[in-house]
Design an enzyme around this catalytic site. Structure first.
Site, PDB file in Angstrom:
ATOM      1  N   LYS A 104       0.823  -1.211   0.000  1.00 38.78           N
ATOM      2  CA  LYS A 104       0.000   0.000   0.000  1.00 38.78           C
ATOM      3  C   LYS A 104       0.860   1.267   0.000  1.00 38.78           C
ATOM      4  O   LYS A 104       1.831   1.357   0.734  1.00 38.78           O
ATOM      5  CB  LYS A 104      -0.869  -0.028   1.262  1.00 38.78           C
ATOM      6  CG  LYS A 104      -2.037   0.910   1.302  1.00 38.78           C
ATOM      7  CD  LYS A 104      -2.907   0.541   2.501  1.00 38.78           C
ATOM      8  CE  LYS A 104      -4.083   1.440   2.683  1.00 38.78           C
ATOM      9  NZ  LYS A 104      -4.960   1.621   1.560  1.00 38.78           N
ATOM     10  N   GLY A 122       6.467   0.923   5.864  1.00 42.25           N
ATOM     11  CA  GLY A 122       7.371  -0.016   5.191  1.00 42.25           C
ATOM     12  C   GLY A 122       7.434   0.215   3.696  1.00 42.25           C
ATOM     13  O   GLY A 122       8.507   0.162   3.088  1.00 42.25           O
ATOM     14  N   CYS A 123       6.284   0.490   3.096  1.00 44.02           N
ATOM     15  CA  CYS A 123       6.242   0.707   1.651  1.00 44.02           C
ATOM     16  C   CYS A 123       6.932   2.014   1.260  1.00 44.02           C
ATOM     17  O   CYS A 123       7.571   2.096   0.214  1.00 44.02           O
ATOM     18  CB  CYS A 123       4.795   0.691   1.164  1.00 44.02           C
ATOM     19  SG  CYS A 123       3.993  -0.915   1.441  1.00 44.02           S
ATOM     20  N   THR A 124       6.813   3.016   2.120  1.00 45.88           N
ATOM     21  CA  THR A 124       7.493   4.290   1.857  1.00 45.88           C
ATOM     22  C   THR A 124       9.007   4.102   1.954  1.00 45.88           C
ATOM     23  O   THR A 124       9.759   4.576   1.092  1.00 45.88           O
ATOM     24  CB  THR A 124       7.003   5.370   2.841  1.00 45.88           C
ATOM     25  OG1 THR A 124       5.599   5.555   2.646  1.00 45.88           O
ATOM     26  CG2 THR A 124       7.739   6.684   2.625  1.00 45.88           C
ATOM     27  N   ALA A 157      10.165   2.191  -1.195  1.00 49.40           N
ATOM     28  CA  ALA A 157      10.130   3.048  -2.385  1.00 49.40           C
ATOM     29  C   ALA A 157      11.260   4.069  -2.363  1.00 49.40           C
ATOM     30  O   ALA A 157      11.925   4.303  -3.374  1.00 49.40           O
ATOM     31  CB  ALA A 157       8.773   3.743  -2.489  1.00 49.40           C
TER      32      ALA A 157
END
Length: 155
Positions: free
Chosen positions: A39, A44-46, A49
């Site tokens: 998401k 974690g995704c930030t 990325a």
């Protein structure tokens, strides 16, 4: 469909954060680092990325394209790209068809609740479209460096 290292990577066509249609075959002749994440805008995704962003130039020097995939819509992807200055495309897989083809749409558990979602995973596809490496259940810390080191080893 089961995917395996040494087999052709499953083909796909998805809409990117820019609104354009993107096909895996568009990148023939380059390595593709295809990473699936749960998401946009989550911690974690930030981090993942931004790690790919920070090493983007080094991947580019190795003729490697980075593509991120999640079920989020294009507008949310675009906000994520703009907020963090991401120099690569994020692809929309709202119906999780590509995630299923790559075997990353899984039953997850969080705070006692079960739901279906993306298992953080990365795949490296060679210049001919063959799957040459996969990481599943990715832990973010150090992962991007591992992916970069793997492509460097391909020489």
């Amino acid at each position: 469909m089961t995917i395996a290292v040494g087999q052709p990577a499953p083909a796909f066509e998805l809409i990117a954060n820019t609104g354009e249609k993107v096909k895996l075959s568009d990148f023939k002749g380059k390595y593709v680092v295809l990473y699936f994440y749960p998401k946009d805008m989550t911690p974690g995704c930030t981090t993942e990325a931004c790690d790919f962003r920070d090493f983007h130039d080094q991947f580019a020097e190795l003729e490697a394209i980075i593509l991120g995939v999640s079920p989020d819509p294009a507008e949310k992807h675009q906000k994520f790209v703009e907020k963090h200055g991401l120099p690569f495309l994020l692809l929309v897989d709202e119906k999780h068809e590509v995630a299923e083809r790559y075997g990353v749409w899984k039953l997850k558990k969080n705070f006692g609740k079960e739901y279906m979602g993306i298992e953080r995973s990365t795949f490296v596809i060679d210049k001919e479209g063959m799957l040459i490496k996969e990481w599943r259940k990715v832990k973010v810390k150090g992962h991007v460096e591992d992916a970069l080191a793997f492509i460097k080893e391909q020489g």
